[in-house]
Scaffold this motif. Structure first.
Motif, PDB file in Angstrom:
ATOM      1  N   ASP A 131     -14.030 -17.065 -40.131  1.00  0.00           N
ATOM      2  CA  ASP A 131     -14.378 -18.481 -40.026  1.00  0.00           C
ATOM      3  C   ASP A 131     -13.768 -19.339 -41.123  1.00  0.00           C
ATOM      4  OD1 ASP A 131     -15.978 -17.742 -42.154  1.00  0.00           O
ATOM      5  OD2 ASP A 131     -17.877 -18.007 -41.096  1.00  0.00           O
ATOM      6  N   ASP A 201     -17.565 -13.009 -28.221  1.00  0.00           N
ATOM      7  CA  ASP A 201     -16.792 -13.147 -29.446  1.00  0.00           C
ATOM      8  C   ASP A 201     -17.735 -13.682 -30.519  1.00  0.00           C
ATOM      9  OD1 ASP A 201     -13.466 -13.529 -29.987  1.00  0.00           O
ATOM     10  OD2 ASP A 201     -14.834 -14.372 -31.472  1.00  0.00           O
ATOM     11  N   ASP A 203     -16.957 -15.616 -32.939  1.00  0.00           N
ATOM     12  CA  ASP A 203     -16.544 -16.932 -33.412  1.00  0.00           C
ATOM     13  C   ASP A 203     -17.050 -18.023 -32.476  1.00  0.00           C
ATOM     14  OD1 ASP A 203     -14.948 -18.694 -35.191  1.00  0.00           O
ATOM     15  OD2 ASP A 203     -13.831 -19.059 -33.345  1.00  0.00           O
ATOM     16  N   GLY A 204     -17.961 -18.834 -32.969  1.00  0.00           N
ATOM     17  CA  GLY A 204     -18.585 -19.861 -32.145  1.00  0.00           C
ATOM     18  C   GLY A 204     -17.608 -20.899 -31.633  1.00  0.00           C
ATOM     19  N   VAL A 207     -15.733 -19.423 -28.655  1.00  0.00           N
ATOM     20  CA  VAL A 207     -16.610 -19.308 -27.489  1.00  0.00           C
ATOM     21  C   VAL A 207     -16.862 -20.678 -26.860  1.00  0.00           C
ATOM     22  CG1 VAL A 207     -18.954 -18.723 -26.748  1.00  0.00           C
ATOM     23  CG2 VAL A 207     -17.685 -17.170 -28.240  1.00  0.00           C
ATOM     24  N   SER A 208     -17.026 -21.697 -27.696  1.00  0.00           N
ATOM     25  CA  SER A 208     -17.219 -23.045 -27.176  1.00  0.00           C
ATOM     26  C   SER A 208     -16.016 -23.490 -26.348  1.00  0.00           C
ATOM     27  CB  SER A 208     -17.447 -24.018 -28.339  1.00  0.00           C
ATOM     28  OG  SER A 208     -17.570 -25.345 -27.870  1.00  0.00           O
ATOM     29  N   GLU A 226     -21.736 -15.832 -27.561  1.00  0.00           N
ATOM     30  CA  GLU A 226     -21.371 -15.849 -28.976  1.00  0.00           C
ATOM     31  C   GLU A 226     -22.124 -14.717 -29.666  1.00  0.00           C
ATOM     32  OE1 GLU A 226     -21.879 -18.588 -33.012  1.00  0.00           O
ATOM     33  OE2 GLU A 226     -22.109 -19.519 -31.031  1.00  0.00           O
TER      34      GLU A 226
END
Length: 350
Positions: A131, A201, A203-204, A207-208, A226
């Protein structure tokens, strides 16, 4: 000391520095739209190109000079015009295809922006968390792989598993591990409209983006989670699971593979795509090997180590890959006969 050898190595360093600068200029060409503006191959003056793109003339002029010095563009001394050969445009201005190289231009600057953080990890341990990387890195991953997923996953790669294709076509279930922005899941959904697909995944942000892409595509049989594998329900089980360019990134590869296996239907198959690197170090002494070791240091290995993982690295090789799969209890582990200059493919049966 051998003076000739000193001179040869100095030239090699300048060559490699030139490559780094070329990638930086490639970044500018991608971000500014200059490659796109030149893709028809028509010769153009720096002034006309600046006018066409609405960019600052002096910057356009220097960029054209630099890209020509690097051999990416051509210059006609008599007319002063610059042009992009069709063969170069095939790689530089073809976003969405399986041959587009633009993702590398985003990857280089994004990864090197963490050079000081990685240097600190050399001294202190740990690493750089996923991140910490910027939006350009997420986009780079998509550009480097997305075109291949769209054009090759269903039409070529999945053809190696005809029984799994039949299951998915009949409404089977697929699991997309480390789904990123969702290109694998959406390619499967398009090819097998009756299948139900779950991607996950940690990583938010990724995914978004995947959820938005699914909504835009009307892919109502696709869901994105997520999290990690333990956030996926144990039932129902999956007929197919795909790990595309992510096994070497994992903080807990053995445990993750074991969890995946526990969620596989009898006779189900896992497909793993990994960077094409050799088990023998000497066989990786080439430009692609250099790129992959750089990717490893600046992202793949360091983000695994940042999570307390083993830091397998981008070049962990086929022996280690198959050993991990067998260690997780998969049977009939083998390399798939898929032709690719940059990736290698494996299958493992539950």
């Amino acid at each position: 000391m051998d003076k000739e050898r000193i001179g040869e190595f100095a030239n090699a360093v300048y060559r490699d520095m030139a490559g780094a600068m070329a990638i930086g200029m490639g970044y500018l060409g991608l971000k500014s739209g200059l490659f796109e503006a030149m893709k028809d191959g028509t010769p153009v003056s720096s002034g006309k190109l600046a006018e066409k793109t609405g960019l600052q003339p002096r910057y356009v002029e220097e960029w054209l000079n630099g890209m020509t010095a690097a051999g990416w563009l051509e210059h006609d001394e008599e007319t002063g015009a610059f042009s992009m050969p069709d063969e170069h445009g095939f790689l530089l201005a073809s976003e969405g295809t399986d041959h587009y190289m633009g993702g590398l231009f985003l990857a280089g600057p994004s990864l090197l922006s963490h050079a000081s953080d990685v240097a600190r990890a050399f001294r202190e341990g740990g690493g750089v968390h996923f991140d910490a990387f910027d939006e350009d890195w997420i986009k780079a991953l998509d550009l480097m792989n997305g075109g291949a997923y769209k054009s090759r996953l269903a039409s070529y790669w999945m053809k190696q598993l005809p029984d799994i294709e039949e299951r998915l076509a009949s409404g089977g279930r697929a699991l997309d591990i480390g789904c990123g922005v969702g290109k694998v899941s959406l390619a499967l959904a398009e090819a097998y409209p009756e299948a139900r697909i779950t991607g996950f995944d940690p990583d938010g942000n990724s995914v978004s983006q995947a959820r938005s892409a699914a909504a835009d595509a009307g892919a109502d049989r696709v869901e994105f989670v997520e999290g990690v594998i333990t956030d996926i329900a144990a039932e129902p089980v999956f007929d197919f699971a795909g790990m595309f360019d992510c096994l070497h990134d994992l903080a807990e590869p053995e445990a993750t593979l074991a969890e995946i296996r526990s969620r596989m239907a009898p006779g189900g198959a896992l497909m793993v795509m990994e960077p094409r690197a050799s088990d023998r170090l000497a066989d990786n002494f080439n430009p692609l090997g250099t790129v992959y070791y750089g990717f490893s240091l600046f992202h793949c290995m360091t983000q695994s180590l940042a999570q307390g993982g083993p830091g397998l690295g981008t070049c962990m090789g086929p022996d280690k890959t198959m050993s991990l799969l067998r260690g997780a209890g998969f049977s009939n582990v083998s390399e798939l006969p898929i032709k690719s200059q940059i990736n290698i493919f494996f299958t493992a049966r539950a």
